[in-house]
Design a protein around this motif. Sequence first.
Motif, PDB file in Angstrom:
ATOM      1  N   ALA A 256       0.869  -1.179   0.000  1.00  0.00           N
ATOM      2  CA  ALA A 256       0.000   0.000   0.000  1.00  0.00           C
ATOM      3  C   ALA A 256       0.911   1.235   0.000  1.00  0.00           C
ATOM      4  CB  ALA A 256      -0.882  -0.013   1.243  1.00  0.00           C
ATOM      5  N   PRO A 257       0.532   2.298  -0.649  1.00  0.00           N
ATOM      6  CA  PRO A 257      -0.776   2.515  -1.276  1.00  0.00           C
ATOM      7  C   PRO A 257      -0.872   2.051  -2.738  1.00  0.00           C
ATOM      8  CG  PRO A 257       0.514   4.545  -1.302  1.00  0.00           C
ATOM      9  CD  PRO A 257       1.363   3.529  -0.609  1.00  0.00           C
ATOM     10  N   LYS A 258       0.254   1.744  -3.389  1.00  0.00           N
ATOM     11  CA  LYS A 258       0.208   1.556  -4.841  1.00  0.00           C
ATOM     12  C   LYS A 258      -0.174   0.155  -5.284  1.00  0.00           C
ATOM     13  CE  LYS A 258       2.757   5.126  -7.082  1.00  0.00           C
ATOM     14  NZ  LYS A 258       3.688   5.466  -8.108  1.00  0.00           N
ATOM     15  N   LYS A 259      -0.397  -0.722  -4.320  1.00  0.00           N
ATOM     16  CA  LYS A 259      -0.744  -2.116  -4.628  1.00  0.00           C
ATOM     17  C   LYS A 259       0.305  -2.792  -5.505  1.00  0.00           C
ATOM     18  CE  LYS A 259      -5.779  -1.695  -4.208  1.00  0.00           C
ATOM     19  NZ  LYS A 259      -5.637  -1.625  -2.753  1.00  0.00           N
ATOM     20  N   LEU A 260       1.544  -2.612  -5.106  1.00  0.00           N
ATOM     21  CA  LEU A 260       2.631  -3.260  -5.838  1.00  0.00           C
ATOM     22  C   LEU A 260       2.735  -4.727  -5.400  1.00  0.00           C
ATOM     23  CD1 LEU A 260       5.406  -0.519  -5.374  1.00  0.00           C
ATOM     24  CD2 LEU A 260       3.913  -0.862  -7.377  1.00  0.00           C
ATOM     25  N   THR A 261       2.820  -5.620  -6.365  1.00  0.00           N
ATOM     26  CA  THR A 261       2.994  -7.036  -6.035  1.00  0.00           C
ATOM     27  C   THR A 261       4.450  -7.266  -5.664  1.00  0.00           C
ATOM     28  OG1 THR A 261       1.310  -7.590  -7.649  1.00  0.00           O
ATOM     29  CG2 THR A 261       2.761  -9.383  -6.954  1.00  0.00           C
TER      30      THR A 261
ATOM     31  N   TYR B 116      13.473   1.658  -7.132  1.00  0.00           N
ATOM     32  CA  TYR B 116      14.387   2.729  -7.531  1.00  0.00           C
ATOM     33  C   TYR B 116      13.652   4.076  -7.484  1.00  0.00           C
ATOM     34  CZ  TYR B 116      17.813  -0.672  -9.365  1.00  0.00           C
ATOM     35  OH  TYR B 116      18.739  -1.685  -9.486  1.00  0.00           O
ATOM     36  N   ALA B 117      12.475   4.098  -8.143  1.00  0.00           N
ATOM     37  CA  ALA B 117      11.788   5.372  -8.374  1.00  0.00           C
ATOM     38  C   ALA B 117      11.322   6.041  -7.088  1.00  0.00           C
ATOM     39  CB  ALA B 117      10.613   5.144  -9.320  1.00  0.00           C
ATOM     40  N   GLN B 118      11.007   5.247  -6.060  1.00  0.00           N
ATOM     41  CA  GLN B 118      10.492   5.842  -4.818  1.00  0.00           C
ATOM     42  C   GLN B 118      11.607   6.295  -3.864  1.00  0.00           C
ATOM     43  OE1 GLN B 118       7.316   3.770  -2.833  1.00  0.00           O
ATOM     44  NE2 GLN B 118       6.121   3.507  -4.711  1.00  0.00           N
ATOM     45  N   VAL B 119      12.840   6.166  -4.314  1.00  0.00           N
ATOM     46  CA  VAL B 119      13.977   6.514  -3.443  1.00  0.00           C
ATOM     47  C   VAL B 119      14.597   7.831  -3.916  1.00  0.00           C
ATOM     48  CG1 VAL B 119      16.200   5.691  -2.556  1.00  0.00           C
ATOM     49  CG2 VAL B 119      14.362   4.060  -3.042  1.00  0.00           C
ATOM     50  N   GLU B 120      15.117   8.603  -2.981  1.00  0.00           N
ATOM     51  CA  GLU B 120      15.626   9.955  -3.263  1.00  0.00           C
ATOM     52  C   GLU B 120      16.646  10.015  -4.399  1.00  0.00           C
ATOM     53  OE1 GLU B 120      14.950   8.618  -0.440  1.00  0.00           O
ATOM     54  OE2 GLU B 120      14.025  10.041   0.939  1.00  0.00           O
ATOM     55  N   THR B 121      17.570   9.071  -4.450  1.00  0.00           N
ATOM     56  CA  THR B 121      18.584   9.102  -5.518  1.00  0.00           C
ATOM     57  C   THR B 121      18.113   8.406  -6.792  1.00  0.00           C
ATOM     58  OG1 THR B 121      19.498   7.046  -4.663  1.00  0.00           O
ATOM     59  CG2 THR B 121      20.590   9.095  -3.949  1.00  0.00           C
ATOM     60  N   GLY B 122      16.952   7.776  -6.726  1.00  0.00           N
ATOM     61  CA  GLY B 122      16.495   6.991  -7.892  1.00  0.00           C
ATOM     62  C   GLY B 122      17.273   5.689  -8.006  1.00  0.00           C
ATOM     63  N   LEU B 123      17.956   5.310  -6.927  1.00  0.00           N
ATOM     64  CA  LEU B 123      18.671   4.029  -6.912  1.00  0.00           C
ATOM     65  C   LEU B 123      18.115   3.153  -5.797  1.00  0.00           C
ATOM     66  CD1 LEU B 123      22.350   5.236  -7.495  1.00  0.00           C
ATOM     67  CD2 LEU B 123      20.842   4.079  -9.142  1.00  0.00           C
TER      68      LEU B 123
ATOM     69  N   GLY C  96       1.413   9.979   4.291  1.00  0.00           N
ATOM     70  CA  GLY C  96       2.807  10.402   4.089  1.00  0.00           C
ATOM     71  C   GLY C  96       3.799   9.261   3.864  1.00  0.00           C
ATOM     72  N   HIS C  97       3.332   8.046   3.753  1.00  0.00           N
ATOM     73  CA  HIS C  97       4.245   6.919   3.528  1.00  0.00           C
ATOM     74  C   HIS C  97       4.088   6.346   2.127  1.00  0.00           C
ATOM     75  CE1 HIS C  97       5.977   6.091   7.583  1.00  0.00           C
ATOM     76  NE2 HIS C  97       4.984   6.902   7.920  1.00  0.00           N
ATOM     77  N   LYS C  98       5.238   6.022   1.542  1.00  0.00           N
ATOM     78  CA  LYS C  98       5.213   5.345   0.247  1.00  0.00           C
ATOM     79  C   LYS C  98       5.115   3.836   0.470  1.00  0.00           C
ATOM     80  CE  LYS C  98       8.232   8.860  -1.701  1.00  0.00           C
ATOM     81  NZ  LYS C  98       9.623   9.174  -1.982  1.00  0.00           N
ATOM     82  N   ASP C  99       5.129   3.088  -0.611  1.00  0.00           N
ATOM     83  CA  ASP C  99       5.088   1.618  -0.494  1.00  0.00           C
ATOM     84  C   ASP C  99       6.371   1.072   0.126  1.00  0.00           C
ATOM     85  OD1 ASP C  99       3.622   2.638  -2.952  1.00  0.00           O
ATOM     86  OD2 ASP C  99       2.749   0.639  -2.728  1.00  0.00           O
ATOM     87  N   VAL C 100       7.473   1.756  -0.233  1.00  0.00           N
ATOM     88  CA  VAL C 100       8.793   1.236   0.116  1.00  0.00           C
ATOM     89  C   VAL C 100       9.354   1.916   1.359  1.00  0.00           C
ATOM     90  CG1 VAL C 100      11.179   1.238  -0.709  1.00  0.00           C
ATOM     91  CG2 VAL C 100       9.344   0.622  -2.272  1.00  0.00           C
ATOM     92  N   GLU C 101       9.742   1.112   2.356  1.00  0.00           N
ATOM     93  CA  GLU C 101      10.446   1.628   3.542  1.00  0.00           C
ATOM     94  C   GLU C 101      11.868   1.067   3.532  1.00  0.00           C
ATOM     95  OE1 GLU C 101       9.234   3.712   5.660  1.00  0.00           O
ATOM     96  OE2 GLU C 101       7.044   3.562   5.481  1.00  0.00           O
ATOM     97  N   ILE C 102      12.782   1.887   4.046  1.00  0.00           N
ATOM     98  CA  ILE C 102      14.183   1.432   4.035  1.00  0.00           C
ATOM     99  C   ILE C 102      14.772   1.554   5.430  1.00  0.00           C
ATOM    100  CG2 ILE C 102      16.467   1.766   2.999  1.00  0.00           C
ATOM    101  CD1 ILE C 102      14.932   3.293   0.711  1.00  0.00           C
ATOM    102  N   LYS C 103      15.359   0.489   5.927  1.00  0.00           N
ATOM    103  CA  LYS C 103      16.007   0.536   7.243  1.00  0.00           C
ATOM    104  C   LYS C 103      17.434   1.067   7.073  1.00  0.00           C
ATOM    105  CE  LYS C 103      13.042  -2.799   9.104  1.00  0.00           C
ATOM    106  NZ  LYS C 103      12.513  -3.545  10.075  1.00  0.00           N
ATOM    107  N   PRO C 104      17.948   1.785   8.074  1.00  0.00           N
ATOM    108  CA  PRO C 104      19.290   2.374   7.936  1.00  0.00           C
ATOM    109  C   PRO C 104      20.359   1.355   7.521  1.00  0.00           C
ATOM    110  CG  PRO C 104      18.230   3.157   9.928  1.00  0.00           C
ATOM    111  CD  PRO C 104      17.304   2.154   9.339  1.00  0.00           C
TER     112      PRO C 104
END
Length: 629
Positions: free
Chosen positions: A433-438, A490-497, A511-519
């Motif tokens: 969620a929200p984009k319903k990415l498989t 790639y696209a949901q990340v600040e550097t596009g990587l 305010g949250h995208k589909d993708v979360e990244i841990k440090p």
Amino acid sequence: KKWKQLSRLQRSVILFLFAFLAVCGVISYTSMGEAWKSLTNKSLDDQRTEQEIPGLKLANPAVLPAPQKADANHGDYPELSLQKQPKPPHIRRGPSNLQIKAPWRDTRLRTRHSTIRAVEEVVQANKEEKTEKSIISWRGAVIEPDQSTEPPSSKIKEPEKPSSVEAEDQKEPVPINERQLAVIEAFRHAWRGYKDFAWGHDELKPLSKSYSEWFGLGLTLIDALDTMWILGLKEEFEEARKWVANNLVFDKNVDVNLFESTIRILGGLLSTYHLSGDSLFLEKAKDIGNRLMPAFKTPSKIPYSDVNIGRGTAHPPRWTSDSTVAEVTSIQLEFRELSRLTGDEKFQKAVDEVMKHVHTLSGKNDGLVPMFINTNSGQFTHLGVYTLGARADSYYEYLLKQWIQGGKKENELLEDYMRAMEGVKKHLLQRSAPKKLTFVGELAHGHFSAKMDHLVCFLPGTLALGAHNGLAADHMKLAEALIETCYQMYAQVETGLSPEIVHFNLHAQEGHKDVEIKPADRHNLLRPETVESLFYMYRFTGDKKYQDWGWEILQNFNKYTRVPTGGYTSINNVQNPSNPEPRDKMESFFLGETLKYMFLLFSDDIDLINLDKYVFNTEAHPLPIWVPA
Ligand code: DMJ
């Protein structure tokens, strides 16, 4: 006594008669030969030559040198060693002791000095004829339809030829486009750094302008050989070839990882042999292949992870007797091909045994395998954890690819692949969620985790390849959904990587995208998997959006990972465009895989590594399909 009793006259008459008969014999032999020759236009020696030298076709000689059987031994035929050996019809040659020689094994040759000379003349003539056109096409080698069709089944079989590149020579070359030129420019930039600061070493450290060693075998150079061939970088290729000929030595007291050295070194050498037809690479492949074999000497025949290629000893890691499942099941394409090329079945036998054993093992979950296997018991260990990412990924990839390599006949491989894909659908697929990415998550003791490694992005490409080869059409649908997800990583990340690992949100949050990244997961190692899958998707659908996505990724690599003094670097933080924290390392797969797949993705030439004729190993080294479609 009787001879002495004869008078001088009688002796002279007898000697004269003998001499007369001998002269008559010679004349009649010669005229018979001439008469036959005038009828058939071939000399008797020529006729004999055709029958006696298997594989030597006078009218239509092979374009590339035929590899020699593993046991063919010139020492058996001392008179041959006095002759000047015919050269294979290829101008790029290594030291004479590394050249593949024609299979001179017919025992009739031992006493047929004149036949040998005739053969030499024919081979020499062939050589001269071929030398004129022996600059082989620099791209898109095509396999001859008469390539071997069966995996080796007897101890020693006829060795196989490299893929022929002749057909390609007759085709109009497809012009290189702007995006491909940008890939060439990127490759050259990376290569410049490697050449200036790390030549002959494993990996470039582009910031400190130095290098790191892993096995001490020029890993980047070997991994990049076939990329240079495919990109048409002739000068760079020739220079690297010289290094391989003069400096690549495997007789070294060094521990190498069986999987990594198989996919990068053995795979790289084999594919370069196929593309270039240069026997140097096959000789080197045989050498490293033989030196890796001690890994299989374990109680269970499941190989150890590490081999000392100089000492001929193997061992598991210090802390365990387990091997990684992906590692022991992702060396098969390379060893099977080595058997086919050398005619020596031991390589294929060793890796086939692993696959057969894993096929029968319990501990799978609807075809999904655990990550570890014990080299003593042969059983899976650490049961209950299932992933398509690190430690299991290429097991699934190689099930399909071995089936394709062998001409789609090995049903157990297909069964295991199909069952596993059902397991993926049943246990690991979810939507974000929200984009319903498989996406493909992980399962740990019954608990689903929404974690996905970037490594999993090989899967859309593999699914698409399976669908292209006639497997379930819904695999293609799943591939389309998954490649969209990988692109979004790639696209949901600040550097596009993309980071190394993402966690997907299962529920929409303001305010949250589909993708979360841990440090701990926000590094990028210049990995290829998404670009690899984009390449397959574009090849099979022709949808330009896949090229556009790849183009965005290339631009972001250029923006955030390119080091001005040469080379590209992995980075520590894909979320910080103002300081992505360069790690000072260019992995060999950036040249071996990432840029190669980029170049192929931007190409509209389906014969530039035709996927009905080649199957890529997991390090992007193309190997021939034994029965091309
Ligand atoms: C490569 O060595 C291979 O693609 C392997 O299968 C996985 N890891 C790297 C690239 O990410």
